[in-house]
Design an enzyme around this catalytic site. Sequence first.
Site, PDB file in Angstrom:
ATOM      1  N   ASP A 151       1.913  -1.091   4.462  1.00  0.00           N
ATOM      2  CA  ASP A 151       2.327   0.163   3.842  1.00  0.00           C
ATOM      3  C   ASP A 151       3.774   0.067   3.359  1.00  0.00           C
ATOM      4  O   ASP A 151       4.675  -0.319   4.115  1.00  0.00           O
ATOM      5  CB  ASP A 151       2.221   1.308   4.843  1.00  0.00           C
ATOM      6  CG  ASP A 151       0.781   1.644   5.200  1.00  0.00           C
ATOM      7  OD1 ASP A 151      -0.128   1.007   4.642  1.00  0.00           O
ATOM      8  OD2 ASP A 151       0.581   2.538   6.046  1.00  0.00           O
TER       9      ASP A 151
ATOM     10  N   ASP B  85       0.858   5.163  -0.113  1.00  0.00           N
ATOM     11  CA  ASP B  85       0.115   6.420   0.015  1.00  0.00           C
ATOM     12  C   ASP B  85       0.745   7.489  -0.868  1.00  0.00           C
ATOM     13  O   ASP B  85       1.935   7.792  -0.707  1.00  0.00           O
ATOM     14  CB  ASP B  85       0.142   6.914   1.459  1.00  0.00           C
ATOM     15  CG  ASP B  85      -0.677   6.034   2.395  1.00  0.00           C
ATOM     16  OD1 ASP B  85      -1.885   5.903   2.151  1.00  0.00           O
ATOM     17  OD2 ASP B  85      -0.102   5.490   3.354  1.00  0.00           O
TER      18      ASP B  85
ATOM     19  N   ASP C   4      -7.677   1.165   2.946  1.00  0.00           N
ATOM     20  CA  ASP C   4      -7.263   2.203   3.890  1.00  0.00           C
ATOM     21  C   ASP C   4      -8.191   3.398   3.999  1.00  0.00           C
ATOM     22  O   ASP C   4      -8.051   4.177   4.938  1.00  0.00           O
ATOM     23  CB  ASP C   4      -5.846   2.689   3.546  1.00  0.00           C
ATOM     24  CG  ASP C   4      -5.115   3.243   4.768  1.00  0.00           C
ATOM     25  OD1 ASP C   4      -5.512   2.895   5.895  1.00  0.00           O
ATOM     26  OD2 ASP C   4      -4.159   4.010   4.601  1.00  0.00           O
TER      27      ASP C   4
ATOM     28  N   HIS D 121      -6.833   9.302   0.267  1.00  0.00           N
ATOM     29  CA  HIS D 121      -7.465   9.242   1.583  1.00  0.00           C
ATOM     30  C   HIS D 121      -6.627   9.850   2.705  1.00  0.00           C
ATOM     31  O   HIS D 121      -7.048   9.790   3.870  1.00  0.00           O
ATOM     32  CB  HIS D 121      -7.836   7.793   1.921  1.00  0.00           C
ATOM     33  CG  HIS D 121      -6.674   6.843   1.890  1.00  0.00           C
ATOM     34  ND1 HIS D 121      -6.386   6.075   0.793  1.00  0.00           N
ATOM     35  CD2 HIS D 121      -5.727   6.556   2.815  1.00  0.00           C
ATOM     36  CE1 HIS D 121      -5.316   5.344   1.052  1.00  0.00           C
ATOM     37  NE2 HIS D 121      -4.898   5.616   2.277  1.00  0.00           N
TER      38      HIS D 121
ATOM     39  N   HIS E  40       0.848  -1.192   0.000  1.00  0.00           N
ATOM     40  CA  HIS E  40       0.000   0.000   0.000  1.00  0.00           C
ATOM     41  C   HIS E  40       0.883   1.241   0.000  1.00  0.00           C
ATOM     42  O   HIS E  40       1.598   1.506   0.961  1.00  0.00           O
ATOM     43  CB  HIS E  40      -0.923  -0.006   1.214  1.00  0.00           C
ATOM     44  CG  HIS E  40      -1.760   1.235   1.318  1.00  0.00           C
ATOM     45  ND1 HIS E  40      -2.606   1.644   0.314  1.00  0.00           N
ATOM     46  CD2 HIS E  40      -1.873   2.162   2.305  1.00  0.00           C
ATOM     47  CE1 HIS E  40      -3.208   2.761   0.674  1.00  0.00           C
ATOM     48  NE2 HIS E  40      -2.775   3.096   1.882  1.00  0.00           N
TER      49      HIS E  40
END
Length: 1009
Positions: A357, A112, A224, A501, A110
Site C-alpha cells: 500500500d 486506495d 485487495d 473496495h 496499491h
Amino acid sequence: MKFNQLLVLLVGGAFFLAMMSLYRMLEMTQGVKLPHSETPAGPEDNDLSRLKQQIDKLERLLSDNNRSVSLAYFLTAHSVKYILSKQNILYKGDEWDEQPLELILVPHSHNDPGWLKTFENYYQDQTKHILNNMLIKLTEDSRRKMIWAEISYFSKWWNNIDEQKREMVKRLVKAGQLELVTGGWVMADEANSHYFALLDQLIEGHQWIQRHLGVKPSSGWAVDPFGHSPSMAYLLKGAGLSNMVIQRAHYAVKKHFAQQQTLEFLWRQNWGVDITCHMMPFYSYDVPHTCGPNPAVCCQFDFHRLKGGRASCPWRIAPQPITEQNIKERALLLLDQYRQKSRLFRSPVLFVPLGDDFRFVESSEWDAQFGNYQALFDYFDQHPELHVKARFGTLSDYFGALHRRLNAAGTTLPTLRGDFFTYADRDDHYWSGYFTSRPFYKRLDRTLEATLRATEILFSLTLAEMRRFHGDDRLVADFPTSKHFQRLTAGRRNLALFQHHDAVTGTARDPVVVDYGTRLFRSILNLHQVLQSSAHWLLLSDKSQYHHDQSKPFMSLIVFNPTEQLRSSVVSVVVDSPGARVVDAETGRPMTTQISAVWAEPSRASTEHFQLDFVVELPPLSLVVYHVTKASVDSAHRAQYTFHRRGNPPAVQSEHFQVSSPEGPEADAPLSLSNKHVQIWSSPETGLLQVRPFKIKVQFLWYGTRTQTEKSGAYLFLPGDKGAQPYSSLDPPLVRVSRGPVFSDITSCFQHFSHTVRLLHLDGHAGRSLEISNTVDIRSEVNRELVMRLVSDVANSNRFYTDLNGFQMQQRRTLSKLPLQANFYPMSSAAFLQDAASRVSLLSAQSQAVASLRPGELEVVLDRRLQQDDNRGLGQGVTDNKLTASLYHLLLEDRRGGAQEVGGASVEHLSLLAHLISLSLSHPPMTMVTSSDSQVPKLHRFLPLRSSLPCDVHLLNLRTLEDSQVTPGNSMALLLHRKGFDCSSTPDVELQCTWSVHEEVEDNTHVIN
C-alpha cells in the site's frame, strides 16, 4: 469517436446466469504432473465422481481450520505462511536445468482511493509523490518497470502535470515500462457492487486511457478486494482483457490449489467464456508474502525496510544493502525462496510482485528497491549455473512469458467455475461482516446508480432529438449541454469512486465515509437538474419556449419511466392538502388516487403533509405529464386505518382519516390483506407476516459478538456462541393497518425498527409480489446486529441461491461443519429458496449479507453496530449508524421441472417475472415536481419507443460518449443485456412483453451517430 476506439463490452448474450459454489467449483485432476510436464491438464467436466471426491476433500480442509501440518498456514506475529514438510517446499535443485527459471519482478503501489484518509488527502500526501517519482525513476533506467491500477488517481495527477511530463508518460507506456492494469476508475469491490456500477467505472477508466494514452489494458489486477466474483472476470474479458491476477481467496482454497498446482487456471463462465487467472499463493500482496513461503526471509528483501528507515521487519531480521561481500549469500537465499514458490505452479515462469500500500512515495525507496534488486539480477546473469533469468516486468511481460512456455510445452491450464466468497484469511475469521456494514451508504449507492442511469438515458435521448430537430449535428444554443455533461461526468465518477473496495464495503474511517456520502448525495441533486432540464426540452411542443433557468417552474408533475418495459406503477408524491385530483395532462383522464397519512410518529399523523399515490401505466422510456390540483376532501379515496397494540390501545391523532381500534375478540383475529394475486395474514400482536399456502413467516433476531479478544468489526462477522437470539422489546409493538384502492399495508412499529408489508392493487404481474420495507435504528445498541429472517416450508435442504452483482445466480450450500459466519454470502439484488414444487425469491434494492442456515429459512442482516476494531487495519469500529431504510419484494412462485446441471451443480436463474419485478425495484419511476404556473407552455408526452423490448432484454445504459475536448460527442454507447431466465416458473398472469426464444444478441455495444 469511432467505433473501433470504443471499449469493447460484452454485457450479455444468451447465457446461463448461475455459478457453482465455492465448495463445488474445482475441476482439477488428482495426481497432477510436475510443473514441466507436457501432459495436458484439461477440465474434468464429466467426471462427477472425481469432482465429488475433491469437494469432500476441500470441505475437510475447510473444517480443519488451519491445523493441517503437511501444507498449511500458520499465524505468526503479523502473517500467515505456508509450510510443507514442516518448514520448506521441497525441490531437488535440478528442476530448472533444461528450462531455466524465468523470474519477473513486478513493482506496484496499491493506492486506495479512500480508506484511512479521504481520496483528496491520500492524493496530496502520498499518491502524487509516487507518480512524480515514477516519472523520474523509470526514465533513468529502461530496465525499470511498474504497473498502476487506479485511474481515479492517475487522471487527477495527469490534470496537474504539464505537457512535457505527459509526453514522458506516453513514452514510458509505449516502451512497456509503465503498464496501466485493469483500467478501472478504482479497484472495485466484487461482493456489494452491482454490475451496472462495475461496468460503468470500467468504462470511465478505459475511455480515459484511450483518450489520453491511446492504449487498452490487457491484464487485470485485483489484489485487495475481499473475495472475487466471476461477474468481474466476465466484464474484464468482455472489455478486451485476456489475463487477471487475484489475491484474497480463502486460505484453505489457496492451500488446496497449491497442492494441485492449480493456482493458475482458466476461470470459466457456465456459458464457456474463459480468462486466464493467476491466484497469489500466500497471505498478502506485500513483499514479505510474495517472494516465497517464508515471510521472515522475504522481508529481508524489502529494501524499503533497511535499517534507519521508518519501516522495519516484524521478524527482527532487517534487510541488508547488497554489496560485493554479501551478494552471493543474499542471492542464493532469495533464489531459494523463488524456487520454493515456483514449485506451486506448472510453468517455470514465476511472477513476484514488489510493493504494498502506497509504496514508492520517497525517492530513496525507488533507489533502494531498484538498485539492490538490479544487483541481484546481474549476479544471476553472471552465474548461468543457477539457471535463473530475472528482470523487472509488468503483467503483460509475465503473462506473455507464461503463455509462450505453456504453448511450447503443449500444456493447458485447468478450468474452474465459481466464485471466491466468503473470504477467510485465518482461523474462522470470515469476512462476511462487510456485506452489510454501513447499510445507509449501500442504499445511497443504489439510489445514485438508478438516478445516473435514468439521467444518462434521458440526456442522450435529448441530444439525439436536438440533432434530429435541426437536421444536423447542432444542439440547441440555450441548452446548457456542457454544464449538464460536467454534472453527468461527476456523477459517473462519484459512483465509480464509491465502488472502491473500502467504500461500498463500509470499511473506511468515519470522516472518509462522510466524504463518500457527500459526493453521492451531491451527485444525486446535480443529476436531478439534468433530468429536469432534459425533460423540459423533450416535452415542449414549441421548442423555442425552452428556458434553462430551473428557478422558473414549467410543469406540475412529470413521470419518467427509466425502464424498457411498459409498466403499471404507483407514483407517490407529498401534497399539502387532504383533497387532491390527478389527471393525465394530455388526455384529461383522471387517475385512480389514494390519499394516505404522513405519520410524524407511529400514531400521530401530520396535519400539514399528506401522501398522494396514483396508478399510472407508463410506456417504455416515456415522459408523461400529470396535473395535480387541490380538490374537495371527498375527491380522492382516503386510506382507512386500524390500530392494534396488546394491552395498551394507542391514542391516535389523525384529523382527516377514519381510524379504528378493535376490541374484544375482534382484537385477537388475524390481520388479513389481499389483492387479485396474493392473500396475507399477520399476527395482531406483532403484525409480522404469515403467507399461505407457502406458510411464510417473518422473524427478527439479534446477533451479538464474541466475548473473547477477537470480535466482530467492519470486516469480520464473529457472532457469539449463542447464535441468533429472538428480537424482543419491553413494550408491545404498535401495529397499523392501512387499506385503500391503490395499496394496503401492515406496519409494525418496534423500538429498533418499523416493518411494513404492502400489497399493490394493480392488474397484471405488477401486483404479484409483496413489498417489504424496514426502517432500522440501532444507534442505542452495543455490539449487536439486527437480522430479518423469512421462515417457509420450502424443502430446499442445505442449498439456496444468491446473485452475484445482480448479474447471475450462484448456488450456495450451507455446511454445518463450517462456522456460522462462513455460511453468509453477499446478496446484491436477489436470493431464493426452492424445491421441486415452489420457489421463494427475495428481491432486494440494496446489497446485504444473506444466509439460509436451516431448510426453508432465508435471513438478511439489516444493520450492525460494533464498538471495536477487528484488527484488519481500520483502527475503529462501526458506530456511525443512521436511520436506514431497506426495501424488498417477496415473490412466491410454483415450479415444475428440474434445474440444469453444469459440473455437478445446478444452474438456476430468476424467472422472467422475478427479473421484471427486480427491474422495477431497482429503477422506479422518476418524478419531477414543481409548482404550477398559469404561463405553462403546451407539453406533449415523449414516447421514444414504439413498443417494449423483449422481457429478457434489458437496456443497461445509453451513454453519451466524450469527444476529444471532454465535451459530449456525437456518439452514444447502447448497452443491452440479454438475461437468462428460469422456465419452470411460468407466471400465472400474462406479461406485457414477449421474449426472444431463438434470437441471439450478437453485438452488445453499439454506437449511435
